[in-house]
Design a protein around this motif. Structure first.
Motif, PDB file in Angstrom:
ATOM      1  N   LEU A   1      47.869  37.242  64.507  1.00 27.25           N
ATOM      2  CA  LEU A   1      47.728  36.124  63.328  1.00 27.25           C
ATOM      3  C   LEU A   1      46.907  34.961  63.284  1.00 27.25           C
ATOM      4  CD1 LEU A   1      51.824  35.268  64.198  1.00 27.25           C
ATOM      5  CD2 LEU A   1      50.688  37.092  62.488  1.00 27.25           C
ATOM      6  N   PRO A   2      45.617  35.396  62.953  1.00 30.37           N
ATOM      7  CA  PRO A   2      44.413  34.532  62.541  1.00 30.37           C
ATOM      8  C   PRO A   2      44.911  33.607  61.397  1.00 30.37           C
ATOM      9  CG  PRO A   2      43.919  36.622  61.840  1.00 30.37           C
ATOM     10  CD  PRO A   2      45.057  36.849  62.604  1.00 30.37           C
ATOM     11  N   PRO A   3      44.725  32.277  61.773  1.00 30.77           N
ATOM     12  CA  PRO A   3      45.291  31.162  61.071  1.00 30.77           C
ATOM     13  C   PRO A   3      44.877  31.244  59.344  1.00 30.77           C
ATOM     14  CG  PRO A   3      44.302  30.220  62.832  1.00 30.77           C
ATOM     15  CD  PRO A   3      43.841  31.451  62.620  1.00 30.77           C
ATOM     16  N   ASP A   4      43.596  31.766  59.047  1.00 35.04           N
ATOM     17  CA  ASP A   4      43.055  31.770  57.764  1.00 35.04           C
ATOM     18  C   ASP A   4      43.156  33.280  57.064  1.00 35.04           C
ATOM     19  OD1 ASP A   4      41.172  32.720  59.272  1.00 35.04           O
ATOM     20  OD2 ASP A   4      39.610  31.674  58.418  1.00 35.04           O
TER      21      ASP A   4
ATOM     22  N   ARG B   1      53.202  28.095  63.901  1.00 38.26           N
ATOM     23  CA  ARG B   1      53.450  28.145  62.362  1.00 38.26           C
ATOM     24  C   ARG B   1      52.584  27.514  61.550  1.00 38.26           C
ATOM     25  NH1 ARG B   1      60.141  27.070  62.133  1.00 38.26           N
ATOM     26  NH2 ARG B   1      60.745  28.707  63.362  1.00 38.26           N
ATOM     27  N   MET B   2      52.004  28.101  60.318  1.00 40.63           N
ATOM     28  CA  MET B   2      51.108  27.323  59.667  1.00 40.63           C
ATOM     29  C   MET B   2      51.879  26.376  58.712  1.00 40.63           C
ATOM     30  SD  MET B   2      48.102  28.241  60.224  1.00 40.63           S
ATOM     31  CE  MET B   2      48.392  28.806  62.033  1.00 40.63           C
ATOM     32  N   PRO B   3      51.252  24.943  58.484  1.00 39.52           N
ATOM     33  CA  PRO B   3      51.970  24.080  57.712  1.00 39.52           C
ATOM     34  C   PRO B   3      52.645  24.660  56.550  1.00 39.52           C
ATOM     35  CG  PRO B   3      49.810  23.428  58.207  1.00 39.52           C
ATOM     36  CD  PRO B   3      49.951  24.785  58.563  1.00 39.52           C
ATOM     37  N   TRP B   4      52.158  25.828  55.775  1.00 42.32           N
ATOM     38  CA  TRP B   4      52.507  26.209  54.440  1.00 42.32           C
ATOM     39  C   TRP B   4      53.701  27.143  54.917  1.00 42.32           C
ATOM     40  CZ3 TRP B   4      47.760  26.763  56.213  1.00 42.32           C
ATOM     41  CH2 TRP B   4      47.185  27.893  56.367  1.00 42.32           C
ATOM     42  N   ALA B   5      54.165  27.481  55.947  1.00 40.62           N
ATOM     43  CA  ALA B   5      54.886  28.616  56.416  1.00 40.62           C
ATOM     44  C   ALA B   5      55.756  27.993  57.420  1.00 40.62           C
ATOM     45  CB  ALA B   5      54.275  29.936  56.630  1.00 40.62           C
ATOM     46  N   GLY B   6      56.135  26.602  57.287  1.00 41.32           N
ATOM     47  CA  GLY B   6      56.833  25.885  58.555  1.00 41.32           C
ATOM     48  C   GLY B   6      58.338  26.043  58.520  1.00 41.32           C
TER      49      GLY B   6
END
Lengths: 886, 108
Positions: free
Chosen positions: A286-289, A329-334
């Motif tokens: 799951l690389p963040p970008d 979790r990424m902020p846009w998939a929190g």
């Protein structure tokens, strides 16, 4: 006591009586004779003289007809025999009144046929379980945007749910995949397929018929190119050869190993055209970008056996609201808004349910109107038959016997109408399937089948009873003297009932006309919206350079040379490539980060539509420049990256700022900033009804990868469609092996984008028209009957000095009064119906004045036309002739 | 005293009569009359209807026999289902009759 044995005995004994009536009667006679003989012998043995004994026995047991009747009435066979006799009588009568029969049958055939056809469509789509084992255990899961709207999920969310959820047996995510299949010799073919996570088929509960499912190690980056194909593709392209499993085929220029073939009936309900499936192969790290955190996957899940939906919803909600340290979790998939968990069946039909329910409601109104019309005709017929009925009453027929006879007649009528209706329905189902918009799920399940036939039979029987009951009640109500003595002249009773029915018909017609009118007006409004581009004279098509596979240089070169070839086609004024075309179903978004507003971007939906285009695309589409400049030939691969954004993007992401010169990231954040050089008008991308979303345009050369599939827009000086062959030849002159698909004019795309609305509107229009005709004939029928019965009264009025205009106005006024009451009552229903379909409307209120006015005018004209002939006949009555006739 | 036998009772009487031996219609009627000492008088119409009903319910079987004077007579036999039904109905009847009797005695 109804054991199979008794049922069998009852049946066979009854049948024996029915089929061999003489034998049965002889049996009874013999048994009674024996009874009498024995009784006589017993009396004699008791000391009674033989003569006396015979006399006594004859007195007591003589009448065996009565016994026979008693026995007959006790069995079921007699009711059946009676029904058969009634049916025979009904058929004879109806044949004698051929025109009456034909009119009623045609009316009912229309009503029953339309209802059955709609049932055939609505039943499988809304109610039949999805074609998977234990389909009720399947769920659809979506993320929820800040605004609360369902959103595609990210791979990260899928990974977390798959390891944390306890109530679910298997999760799977998937996205569309459109590979080009090359097999030696034959033409390249663009396929619809899906990239799926490993447990996809396990979640659906269907295993490949040949070969195997995906393995865990195959659903990883560089997990190997394997594919499972559909039965259809297998038979079409591989001649149904089982040896294809294990063989390599070329998809998009890469060799894929076929590992499985799905069974023949297998279909993905969310993507019915999918024919090939390959593993998703996203990175579990799951690389963040990476794409692993893009909202572009759809998720399904199979519940564990015995787990209730609510329990799973709680389980998943619990996971969403309680992040754990192991799953970042990424902020846009929190998952701050939770997840949307719905049964898959519901999810599949959600979009079409309101339209289907509206159509089903409408068809019931049509059936109602047909029934009302038939009832009205039967009432009139009943009044004419009073003589006959009175005669039968005088001969000893009871009222229930007569009602039974009359209702049998109407059931026979309805069944004849139903039989014709089945033909109408079968044709109607064909038409529905042909007309059905592409987005209608499970079209393949729509057919005229046993369920539809059973439905038609049940509806016919019900209709027969419903339309027959009131007329039978009315016709048998009067005293027998009355009917025998004077012929029908002043019978007014049935007219009251018929007037009520006419009012109902007008009301039904008004409701349907209003609903149809609202839908048609919505369509007009929809097509009147500013799409942001000019759709006339534009040809569009999609080209795949997939065969060049991983070679971006070759891919870019091919598109460049193809564009150059298209630009010199005579009649082509401007042409440009784009990574996605408006209203074509394309929907390609990337995360956009604005330099000036980084803080804001972290939480809100930061995605924007990404258009990788060539500079002339704006000219070809007629997209308007609002500020700055368009992309042009300066924006080459080597130059600093320039982008153009939409007005919505400026409004949402750069409020109060001068957009030109602002910088942003799109997709990757590890590249230099892109500079905004211009602003263009919003374009409707997803649908005509969806207002312009945030959009970023960039040249194909400056975009960080080479799209292997691009769409072409060509503005032509003349007819766009006729340009297609030349454009196709031009592209193929560069490389004849690249498939060209989705050839269409932009205008056709716009029209097709509203196909679902048009589908509903066209059906409603048909129904409304039928209801209008039924209402008009209803008014005509009642008035015409009334005038016939009142001719003498008209004659008297004329003799007493009423002018022709007076008589005309009298009848006319009577008819129009009925219509007016119907309109008022219908308006009440229409307000309710309009409210119920609010979700299907666009740009107008459910109380749209224009619609109501137009519909009322239309109904008034139709009613006036229906009143005219009877009124005219009344006004022409000759008083002298009329009075003399008495 | 002539009493028109009500339907349920007639069924019970027929079943009971046939439980002794197979019989034809008149035999049944006569036996019911005799045993009840004329309280129940069975008319042939009701009897035939009842026999038809019981036969269709598989409680009795009917069979044609030739009599000595060359005519046909129908003999009825109780079936196993019929015997079960007889037991159940007799039991119910006794219980009800006893209850009614108790009620009447209590009032007296």
């Amino acid at each position: 006591m109804a054991t199979p044995r008794t049922a069998w005995r009852t049946l066979t004994a009854g049948l024996r009586v029915l089929l061999r009536r003489d034998n049965a009667d002889a049996d009874v006679a013999d048994e009674l004779a024996h009874f009498a003989t024995e009784a006589e012998a017993a009396l004699i043995a008791d000391g009674v003289s033989p003569d006396e004994a015979r006399r006594r026995v004859r007195r007591e047991y003589g009448d065996d007809t009565r016994v026979r009747e008693q026995m007959r009435d006790a069995g079921w066979e007699e009711s059946l025999a009676l029904a058969v006799r009634d049916v025979g009588y009904a058929v004879r009568r109806l044949r004698r009144d051929a025109s009456f029969t034909v009119v009623i049958c045609a009316t009912l055939a229309l009503g029953i046929g339309a209802t059955t056809a709609i049932f055939s469509a609505v039943n499988p789509v809304l109610f039949r379980p999805l074609p998977y084992p234990d389909a009720n255990r399947l769920l659809a899961i979506a993320d929820r945007s800040a605004a609360g709207a369902p959103l595609d999920v990210t791979f990260g969310t899928y990974r977390e749910l798959a390891s944390r959820a306890r109530t679910v047996e298997a999760f799977a995510v998937f996205k569309p995949w459109q590979p080009t299949l090359l097999t030696g010799g034959s033409e390249p073919e663009r396929l619809d397929g899906q990239r799926v996570s490993v447990a996809y088929f396990q979640a659906l509960g269907v295993r490949p018929a040949i070969g195997r499912e995906f393995l865990d190690e195959e659903d990883r980056p560089r997990g190997g190119a394997v594919v499972i194909i559909s039965h259809g593709l297998w038979t079409r392209r591989f001649a149904g050869d089982p040896a294809v499993v294990g063989r390599q085929v070329r998809f998009d220029g890469y060799p894929f190993t076929v590992i499985g073939v799905m069974p023949a009936g297998f279909r993905v309900v969310q993507a019915p055209t999918a024919e090939a499936w390959a593993p998703l192969q996203y990175d579990p790290a799951l690389p963040p970008d990476g794409r692993e955190w893009g909202h572009h996957l759809r998720m399904i899940a199979r519940l564990r056996r015995g787990v209730a939906l609510a329990a799973a919803q709680r389980d998943i909600e619990e996971i969403a609201t309680h992040p754990v340290i192991e799953f970042r979790r990424m902020p846009w998939a929190g998952l701050a808004q939770g997840l949307v968990v719905t049964p898959l069946q519901e999810e599949v039909v959600r979009a079409v349910r309101p339209a289907l329910i509206a159509i089903a409601g409408a068809v019931l109104l049509v059936l109602l109107a047909a029934c009302v019309n038939a009832t009205s005709l039967l009432l009139a017929r009943g009044a004419q038959r009073r003589g006959e009925l009175a005669m039968r009453t005088a001969l000893g027929a009871g009222r229930w016997r007569l009602i039974r006879q009359l209702v049998t007649e109407s059931v026979v009528l309805a069944c004849a109408g139903g039989a014709a209706g089945v033909v109408v329905a079968a044709a109607g189902v064909q038409a529905l399937v042909v007309m059905a918009p592409a987005a209608l799920p499970r079209v393949d399940a729509i057919r005229f089948d046993g369920a539809a036939l059973a439905f038609a039979i049940a509806v016919s029987a019900l209709v027969g009873i419903v339309i027959g009951a009131l007329p039978a009640w009315q016709a048998t109500r009067r005293d027998p003297h009355d009917g025998l003595q004077h012929a029908p002249r002043t019978v007014a009773g049935h007219r009251g009932a018929r007037s009520v029915l006419v009012v109902a018909e007008v009301a039904v017609a008004l409701v349907l006309l209003v609903v149809a009118g609202l839908l048609v007006r919505s369509l007009q409004q929809l097509f009147a919206v500013d799409t942001g581009f000019s759709s006339s004279h534009v040809l569009t098509l999609q080209v795949s350079a997939a065969d060049r596979g991983a070679d971006p240089v070759a891919t870019r070169q091919f598109f460049e040379r193809a564009l150059a070839a298209v630009q010199v086609v005579p009649g082509a004024e401007a042409a440009g490539w784009t990574s996605q075309l408006p209203l074509s179903g394309d929907f390609d978004k990337y995360g956009a980060q604005v330099e000036a507003n980084v803080a804001m971007d972290a939480t809100a939906d930061a995605s924007a539509l990404r258009y990788a285009v060539t500079p002339r695309y704006f000219d070809a589409m007629g997209i308007h420049l609002r500020r700055g400049r368009l992309l042009d030939d300066r924006d080459r691969a080597v130059a600093p990256v320039a982008v153009v954004v939409s007005e919505s993007f400026v409004k949402h992401r750069l409020p109060g700022l001068e957009p030109i010169g602002q910088r942003l990231h799109l997709g990757r954040t590890d590249l230099p900033w892109y500079t905004i050089v211009g602003v263009v008008g919003d374009v409707r991308q997803a649908s005509l009804a969806t207002e312009g979303a945030d959009a970023v345009y960039i040249t194909t050369e400056q975009w960080f990868f080479a799209d292997s599939v691009l769409s072409l827009a060509v503005r032509s000086s003349g007819d766009a469609a006729s340009l297609a062959p030349a454009v196709r030849r031009a592209i193929w002159s560069v490389d004849p092996s690249e498939p060209i698909v989705r050839v269409s004019t932009l205008g056709a795309l716009v029209a097709a984008s509203a196909a679902e609305r048009r589908f509903a509107a066209v059906i409603l229009e048909c129904f409304a028209l039928v209801a209008l005709v039924l209402a008009a004939t209803g008014i005509y029928g009642v008035l015409s009957g009334a005038v016939t019965e009142r001719l003498r009264e008209m004659g008297v009025r004329a003799a007493l000095g009423a002018s022709r205009a007076d008589l005309l106005a009298l009848v006319f006024g009577q008819g129009m009064a009925l219509a007016a009451i119907g309109v008022v009552l219908g308006a009440i229903g229409a307000v309710w119906a309009g409210h119920a379909i609010t979700a299907m409307l666009f740009g107008i209120s459910p109380l749209d004045t224009t619609t109501y006015v137009m519909v009322t005018v239309l109904l008034t004209i139709a009613s006036a036309a229906a009143c005219w002939a009877p009124a005219w006949r009344a006004s022409r009555v000759d008083p002298v002739a009329m009075l003399r006739a008495d | 005293m002539d009493t028109d036998v009500i339907q349920g009772t007639l069924d019970l009487l027929i079943l009971k009569t046939l439980s002794l031996e197979p019989m034809h219609g008149f035999g049944i009627a006569r036996r019911v009359e005799q045993v009840s000492r004329g309280v129940f008088k069975v008319n042939p119409g009701s009897l035939m209807v009842a026999l038809q009903r019981l036969e269709r319910a598989a409680a009795i079987d009917g069979e044609w026999h030739q009599t000595e004077n060359g005519r046909r007579a129908r003999f009825y036999t109780l079936t196993r289902a019929g015997r079960k039904r007889l037991d159940a109905e007799a039991e119910a009847w006794t219980r009800r009759a006893a209850a009614v009797a108790r009620l009447l005695n209590a009032q007296a």
